[in-house]
Design a protein around this motif. Structure first.
Motif, PDB file in Angstrom:
ATOM      1  N   TRP A   1       0.818  -1.217   0.000  1.00 14.66           N
ATOM      2  CA  TRP A   1       0.000   0.000   0.000  1.00 14.66           C
ATOM      3  C   TRP A   1       0.848   1.262   0.000  1.00 14.66           C
ATOM      4  N   ARG A   2       2.080   1.180   0.503  1.00 13.86           N
ATOM      5  CA  ARG A   2       2.963   2.349   0.474  1.00 13.86           C
ATOM      6  C   ARG A   2       3.631   2.530  -0.887  1.00 13.86           C
TER       7      ARG A   2
ATOM      8  N   LYS B   1      -2.337  -4.858  -4.007  1.00 14.31           N
ATOM      9  CA  LYS B   1      -2.731  -4.189  -2.764  1.00 14.31           C
ATOM     10  C   LYS B   1      -3.929  -4.885  -2.127  1.00 14.31           C
ATOM     11  N   TYR B   2      -4.936  -5.200  -2.924  1.00 11.99           N
ATOM     12  CA  TYR B   2      -6.142  -5.825  -2.376  1.00 11.99           C
ATOM     13  C   TYR B   2      -5.895  -7.279  -1.962  1.00 11.99           C
TER      14      TYR B   2
ATOM     15  N   SER C   1      -3.306  -2.328  -8.032  1.00  7.96           N
ATOM     16  CA  SER C   1      -4.375  -2.419  -7.032  1.00  7.96           C
ATOM     17  C   SER C   1      -4.691  -3.871  -6.695  1.00  7.96           C
TER      18      SER C   1
ATOM     19  N   ALA D   1      -4.308  -7.048   1.294  1.00  6.04           N
ATOM     20  CA  ALA D   1      -5.315  -6.575   2.252  1.00  6.04           C
ATOM     21  C   ALA D   1      -6.228  -7.714   2.689  1.00  6.04           C
TER      22      ALA D   1
END
Length: 163
Positions: A80-81, A89-90, A86, A93
């Motif tokens: 995320w940094r 990232k997801y 995406s 997550a």
């Protein structure tokens, strides 16, 4: 995509897989049963140090789980940094969100030892593993850039034998 980030994801994914294998062994020998109603403590001196092989396996599983959990959280923070896709990232997550559920299900396998508790615990583990495998695979699908590696301070000489 930096080489260092790919290594973080690969290492975290491998650690997650090894933790699952260790968890299967832990469950197979009934190591969690050494804790009984004393969870989160187990057998041993003051409930903190292993008294026998089974309680050692349970504590070792917990240690590896803690290290793996921090690696998963670290992977998500790095994703995320950074300026990564995406979907990476997801995926990280999802692994991070399922992590506390997995911890609670792990406690449940000790308190309510049974088939359903085991299935739920392993299903959550496989969800985390799937998310980490996806993130790792997607990181290798994106081309590595020399600029990203230079910014991260890693040396990635892509051509073999070049000096």
């Amino acid at each position: 995509m930096t080489t260092r980030f790919r290594q973080l994801l690969t290492g975290t994914t491998a650690l997650t897989f090894l933790l699952i294998l260790l968890g299967v062994y832990t469950g197979a020998i009934g190591a969690g049963l050494t804790c009984g109603a004393r969870w989160p403590l187990c057998d041993g001196w003051m409930g903190l140090f292993p008294a026998n092989w089974a309680s050692f396996v349970e504590w070792f599983h917990r240690l590896v789980a803690m290290i793996t959990g921090f690696a998963i959280i670290g992977s998500a923070v790095a994703a995320w940094r950074g300026e990564y896709s995406s979907r990476i990232k997801y995926a990280t997550a999802v692994a991070t969100v399922v992590l506390p559920v997995q911890i609670l299900l792990g406690a449940n396998t000790i308190i309510n030892f049974g088939a359903l508790a085991q299935v739920l615990h392993h299903a959550a583990a496989l969800t985390i593993l799937t998310a980490m495998v996806a993130a790792t695979a997607w990181s290798f699908a994106a081309p590595a850039t020399a600029a990203a590696d230079a910014a991260a301070g890693t040396d990635t000489d892509a051509t073999p034998g070049s000096d």
